[in-house]
Write an enzyme that holds these catalytic residues in place. Structure first.
Site, PDB file in Angstrom:
ATOM      1  N   GLU A   1       2.235  31.478 106.402  1.00 35.30           N
ATOM      2  CA  GLU A   1       2.492  32.889 106.700  1.00 35.30           C
ATOM      3  C   GLU A   1       3.830  33.326 106.113  1.00 35.30           C
ATOM      4  O   GLU A   1       3.959  34.421 105.538  1.00 35.30           O
ATOM      5  CB  GLU A   1       2.487  33.098 108.210  1.00 35.30           C
ATOM      6  CG  GLU A   1       2.887  34.493 108.658  1.00 35.30           C
ATOM      7  CD  GLU A   1       3.522  34.493 110.029  1.00 35.30           C
ATOM      8  OE1 GLU A   1       4.294  35.423 110.301  1.00 35.30           O
ATOM      9  OE2 GLU A   1       3.253  33.569 110.822  1.00 35.30           O
TER      10      GLU A   1
ATOM     11  N   GLU B   1      -1.728  36.858 105.757  1.00 27.94           N
ATOM     12  CA  GLU B   1      -0.610  36.428 104.918  1.00 27.94           C
ATOM     13  C   GLU B   1      -0.723  34.942 104.589  1.00 27.94           C
ATOM     14  O   GLU B   1      -0.424  34.520 103.462  1.00 27.94           O
ATOM     15  CB  GLU B   1       0.711  36.718 105.630  1.00 27.94           C
ATOM     16  CG  GLU B   1       1.027  38.207 105.728  1.00 27.94           C
ATOM     17  CD  GLU B   1       2.263  38.506 106.535  1.00 27.94           C
ATOM     18  OE1 GLU B   1       2.840  39.595 106.345  1.00 27.94           O
ATOM     19  OE2 GLU B   1       2.677  37.659 107.358  1.00 27.94           O
TER      20      GLU B   1
ATOM     21  N   ASP C   1       3.904  36.268 103.316  1.00 29.85           N
ATOM     22  CA  ASP C   1       4.579  37.539 103.557  1.00 29.85           C
ATOM     23  C   ASP C   1       5.324  37.992 102.297  1.00 29.85           C
ATOM     24  O   ASP C   1       5.234  39.154 101.881  1.00 29.85           O
ATOM     25  CB  ASP C   1       5.545  37.379 104.733  1.00 29.85           C
ATOM     26  CG  ASP C   1       6.402  38.609 104.950  1.00 29.85           C
ATOM     27  OD1 ASP C   1       5.883  39.623 105.446  1.00 29.85           O
ATOM     28  OD2 ASP C   1       7.598  38.567 104.612  1.00 29.85           O
TER      29      ASP C   1
ATOM     30  N   ASP D   1      -0.948  37.772 110.544  1.00 29.66           N
ATOM     31  CA  ASP D   1      -0.344  36.490 110.145  1.00 29.66           C
ATOM     32  C   ASP D   1      -1.344  35.629 109.371  1.00 29.66           C
ATOM     33  O   ASP D   1      -0.990  34.978 108.380  1.00 29.66           O
ATOM     34  CB  ASP D   1       0.139  35.729 111.382  1.00 29.66           C
ATOM     35  CG  ASP D   1       1.347  36.379 112.040  1.00 29.66           C
ATOM     36  OD1 ASP D   1       1.935  37.289 111.441  1.00 29.66           O
ATOM     37  OD2 ASP D   1       1.694  35.968 113.170  1.00 29.66           O
TER      38      ASP D   1
END
EC number: 3.1.26.3
Length: 226
Positions: free
Chosen positions: A41, A117, A45, A114
């Site tokens: 994650e 990502e 991101d 989450d």
């Protein structure tokens, strides 16, 4: 414990994994054990932010930094990513611990965003940046096309803050009035309060952020037009 489909290999995502374990890890919440998706994650991101920044930079050659920043923020915010995760049916494929499974974690925006990502990072690690871009950008195509070209409207909280700062007045406060509903279907009521001018209004929404935005919009409607 709910298990992600080990044979899916990325079906529905648009990428067939050379290493299916990357996908399995990306879809495993930390509540399910020691091997989970938080590191993926973290990487994902940054990749999503880069992909969207690059896409906006290329599509909007005349947009200034502020417009590009606001557009990117709208596309990569938690609610937007969770919507994409639902479109990809990631919730049904998540591996969750018993507590999260019982409380409806597969429907929660934060967990879905989450996971999205993490899946982006898994694609990048499996096939490289170019393959990741080719797979991921189409997920955002509808949202990119829906943005007002070059000048997406500022959200109500930003507009209210700028109005107050431009007049050297105190910033608003946001008070939680009530919170109700099941974990996967929360309802928030928030009050926005100004001290100068003395104004307040309430807003409601499915998240505290949405309720704050609604409250800010209601206060803006009361501001003097001078």
């Amino acid at each position: 414990m709910a298990k992600a489909e080990p044979t899916a290999g990325g079906a529905g995502i648009g990428h067939v994994f050379t290493d299916p374990q990357l996908l399995a890890q990306a879809l495993t919440h930390r509540s399910a054990g020691a091997v989970h998706n938080e590191r993926l994650e973290f990487l994902g991101d940054s990749i999503v932010n880069l992909l969207i920044a690059e896409a906006l930079f290329q599509r909007w050659p005349k947009a200034d930094e502020g417009a590009l920043t606001r557009a990117r923020a709208e596309l990569v915010r938690e609610g937007s990513l969770a919507t994409l995760a639902r479109e990809l049916d990631l919730g049904a494929r998540l591996t969750l611990g018993p507590g999260e499974l019982k409380s409806g974690g597969h429907r929660r925006d934060s967990i879905l965003a989450d996971a999205l990502e993490a899946v982006v990072a898994a694609i990048y690690l499996d096939a490289g940046f170019e393959a990741c871009r080719a797979c991921v950008l189409p997920w955002f195509e509808s949202a990119l096309a829906a943005l007002p070209v070059g000048k997406p409207e500022k959200d109500p909280k930003t507009r209210l803050q700028e109005w107050l700062q431009g007049r050297q007045k105190a910033l608003p406060s946001y008070e939680l009035v009530s919170e109700s509903g099941e974990e996967h279907a929360r309802h928030f009521q928030v009050r926005c309060v100004l001290t100068d001018p003395v104004l307040s209004a309430e807003g409601e929404g499915g998240s505290r952020r949405a309720a704050e935005q609604a409250a800010a919009a209601a206060v803006i409607a009361q501001l003097p037009r001078k």
